[in-house]
Design an enzyme around this catalytic site. Sequence first.
Site: not given
Length: 527
Positions: A184, A213-214, A276
């Site tokens: 991102k 997306d971590h 997130h």
Amino acid sequence: MGPLGAEEFSENVELNFQDDNSGVYPQAGQGQTRPPTIFVIFGAQGDLTKRKLIPALYNLAVSRHLPQEFAILGVDGVSMNTEDFRVKIRRDIQELSTHPIELTIKEWLLDRLYYLSGDFRNPQTYEHLRKMLSELDTQYGTGGNYLYYMATSPSFFGEIVQNLGAKGLVAQENKQARRIVIEKPFGHDLSSAQTLNSTLRSVLDEKQIYRIDHYLGKETVQNILVFRFANGIFEPVWNRQYIDHVQITVAETLGVEHRGTYYDKAGALRDMVPNHLLQILAFVAMEPPNAFDPEAVRNEKAKLLRAIQPMNPMEVLQSTVAGQYGAGIYNGTQVLPYRSEDNVASTSLRETYTAMTLSIESWRWEGVPFYLRTGKRLKKRVTEVVIQFKSAPLMLFRKTPVDRLTPNVLVIRIQPDEGISLSFGAKIPGPQVQVGSVNMDFQYADYFGDAPSTGYETLLHDVMAGDATLFQRSDNVELGWSVVDPILKVWDSLGTHAIHSYSAGTWGPPDADALLAKDGRMWRNYE
């Protein structure tokens, strides 16, 4: 998708050390599901590579989740050779490790580490890349399977992909796996996200694109699906009939640090909400997929995002709050206001805090508000989902000293202390009927240990295995931006009137408290 802890392997596994010209790697002897792979990192000199990617690959190696046929190729514009790059990474691993280093594993990984210096915009770089990949294929038997990781500025994403396509480096022939991981931000608004998706799909098949997306690599986020759908006591009450409201909080104590240039263009809303927060919301609120399959899960997430009621300008004014931190005290130390941070304009109107109320138009969630908030320089670092259930009727206790019943609250803690707690009412010992609130609390570390993790291990493992469950599809990205775009337009039109100031070290502007207070509710805050 799944936990990658060393507990998957028996303590009595006999390690087999293979000695060849490419190093030694203790293999588990079974369960090797990752195909041979060359892991190509564009932006190999960057902070993401140093702090997340290399440590994650090391952790995967320690837990025996990398194939023997494996190599890493770093690509960047900094002039450096492979040996110097290995020296740098060896130093980085030693510096950042929070656990004792396994020397054999570290050296195995370093022996498979290579470097290519080149300009991302120069087609000649990709000719050198093609030749080097061919040589590594031969040396390590990786079969033409390439995983490209975009650890660069987003401005390079499209150009790198187009150059890879022009050299035939993303063509999948003879069952070769060629995948690209995109970090991102996936655009800065709906229009730019659509343009990026169009560029990527002009070269790649959607199944080759992994938008990472971590936050979704955290065990507790993944556990939301298991918690909901594997436990018969929760899913029957996971609806408007029993749930009063839902809160999703991502609070940070840090300021913008060294990210002032990026953050003053992006802000809290762009930086956190389309990815997130909305991804967490989708896991919490989506319908059960018909199978635990990547496309089935992502289809249900897309349906949920489409069901979020879009806001008109009046609803934006009533249902959202933008804030910016001023000077304050954190941990007894005076901290600067946002406008005094490095690389931030002294007259900046960029928000560092956002809160909003979202409504989901579905049978399951009709009338249930979802409150989202995120911000910097807040009082406590915490990421959590709060499910507040409706209170039980007081009728049974009307002739006792009990004058109110505390609602049951389920808290899913994503960080820093991953776990789940459930509060419920119990009788306080004594001759009178008095009800107190007690907690049942589960912490991951207590039950499953505290394995080294950057949050990227599961995600990188899943890309190599071709499992896209935890990654965003193009329609998911665009649907997230369609929620955010109307808010951005109203805030931009309001200028200074959109920003509410709050002191660093607090829980944000008072207007965010008023957002819930008008509904007779309040945020779950910590002292």
